[in-house]
Design a protein around this motif. Structure first.
Motif, PDB file in Angstrom:
ATOM      1  N   THR A   1       0.869  -1.187  -0.096  1.00  0.00           N
ATOM      2  CA  THR A   1       0.184   0.114  -0.127  1.00  0.00           C
ATOM      3  C   THR A   1       0.773   1.132  -0.177  1.00  0.00           C
ATOM      4  OG1 THR A   1      -0.064   0.032   2.217  1.00  0.00           O
ATOM      5  CG2 THR A   1      -2.093  -1.121   1.354  1.00  0.00           C
TER       6      THR A   1
ATOM      7  N   THR B   1       3.562  -0.109  -6.022  1.00  0.00           N
ATOM      8  CA  THR B   1       2.216  -0.559  -6.302  1.00  0.00           C
ATOM      9  C   THR B   1       1.363  -1.484  -5.417  1.00  0.00           C
ATOM     10  OG1 THR B   1       0.356  -1.207  -8.026  1.00  0.00           O
ATOM     11  CG2 THR B   1       2.328  -2.194  -8.067  1.00  0.00           C
ATOM     12  N   PRO B   2       0.134  -1.286  -5.089  1.00  0.00           N
ATOM     13  CA  PRO B   2      -0.365  -2.233  -4.190  1.00  0.00           C
ATOM     14  C   PRO B   2      -0.854  -3.443  -4.989  1.00  0.00           C
ATOM     15  CG  PRO B   2      -1.929  -0.339  -4.378  1.00  0.00           C
ATOM     16  CD  PRO B   2      -0.488  -0.213  -5.126  1.00  0.00           C
ATOM     17  N   ASN B   3      -0.967  -3.354  -6.139  1.00  0.00           N
ATOM     18  CA  ASN B   3      -1.599  -4.436  -7.070  1.00  0.00           C
ATOM     19  C   ASN B   3      -0.398  -5.399  -7.642  1.00  0.00           C
ATOM     20  OD1 ASN B   3      -2.580  -5.378  -9.798  1.00  0.00           O
ATOM     21  ND2 ASN B   3      -4.264  -4.527  -9.075  1.00  0.00           N
TER      22      ASN B   3
ATOM     23  N   SER C   1       0.268  -6.320   2.934  1.00  0.00           N
ATOM     24  CA  SER C   1      -0.792  -5.243   2.597  1.00  0.00           C
ATOM     25  C   SER C   1      -1.057  -5.174   1.197  1.00  0.00           C
ATOM     26  CB  SER C   1      -0.313  -3.864   2.904  1.00  0.00           C
ATOM     27  OG  SER C   1       0.846  -3.202   2.266  1.00  0.00           O
ATOM     28  N   MET C   2      -0.225  -5.914   0.192  1.00  0.00           N
ATOM     29  CA  MET C   2      -0.714  -5.813  -1.113  1.00  0.00           C
ATOM     30  C   MET C   2      -2.184  -6.432  -1.434  1.00  0.00           C
ATOM     31  SD  MET C   2       1.642  -8.756  -2.921  1.00  0.00           S
ATOM     32  CE  MET C   2       1.685 -10.396  -2.033  1.00  0.00           C
ATOM     33  N   ASP C   3      -2.732  -5.856  -2.705  1.00  0.00           N
ATOM     34  CA  ASP C   3      -3.982  -6.477  -2.955  1.00  0.00           C
ATOM     35  C   ASP C   3      -3.925  -7.810  -3.213  1.00  0.00           C
ATOM     36  OD1 ASP C   3      -5.041  -3.846  -2.666  1.00  0.00           O
ATOM     37  OD2 ASP C   3      -4.943  -3.369  -4.910  1.00  0.00           O
ATOM     38  N   GLY C   4      -5.002  -8.800  -2.674  1.00  0.00           N
ATOM     39  CA  GLY C   4      -4.751  -9.955  -2.781  1.00  0.00           C
ATOM     40  C   GLY C   4      -5.529 -10.656  -4.195  1.00  0.00           C
ATOM     41  N   ASP C   5      -5.555  -9.882  -5.195  1.00  0.00           N
ATOM     42  CA  ASP C   5      -6.119 -10.264  -6.391  1.00  0.00           C
ATOM     43  C   ASP C   5      -5.722 -11.130  -7.228  1.00  0.00           C
ATOM     44  OD1 ASP C   5      -4.298  -8.386  -7.363  1.00  0.00           O
ATOM     45  OD2 ASP C   5      -5.927  -7.192  -8.749  1.00  0.00           O
TER      46      ASP C   5
END
Length: 130
Positions: free
Chosen positions: A9, A32-34, A55-59
């Motif tokens: 994040t 980047t968080p993505n 904290s990164m996006d879990g996508d």
């Protein structure tokens, strides 16, 4: 100088950037968080090291991200910062067993710097002409 890509994040990336760049041998080049965007950035920027924070996006699939980073030419070193909840994720075991990923507890800043230095020394000792 070793280049570093952060996957975290904005708030965590700001803290990490300051800590990492305190050592003059490392420079954060992007964050980047993505994870998918991080992989796209890595293909363009070719970072020496990519630091992944919980904290990164879990996508996306973490194993696919690791394999994508390691498939770059030259491959990016990978440091996974873990929490007790993320340390035991089953999808990470194959990647961790492969030895391509360094693990550092999220609250252990000395371990993060030790992993960065270990990757830096390994790269420094490699002869690209062999």
């Amino acid at each position: 100088m070793m280049t570093v890509l952060l996957v975290a994040t904005d708030e965590e990336a700001a803290v990490l950037s300051e800590r990492i760049q305190h050592n003059r041998h490392f420079r954060v080049i992007s964050h980047t968080p993505n994870p998918r965007l991080a992989l796209a950035q890595a293909h363009v920027l070719l970072p020496d090291v990519t630091v992944l924070d919980p904290s990164m996006d879990g996508d996306s699939d973490p194993a696919a991200l690791f394999m994508g980073l390691r498939s770059l030419t030259p491959p990016s070193g990978v440091i996974l910062r873990t929490t007790p909840a993320t340390a035991g994720l089953p999808e990470l075991h194959a990647v961790l067993e492969d030895g391509a990923v360094h693990v550092a507890a999220r609250d252990d800043h000395d371990a993060l710097m030790a992993a960065l230095i270990k990757i830096g020394r390994r790269r420094e000792s490699c002869d690209p002409d062999q």
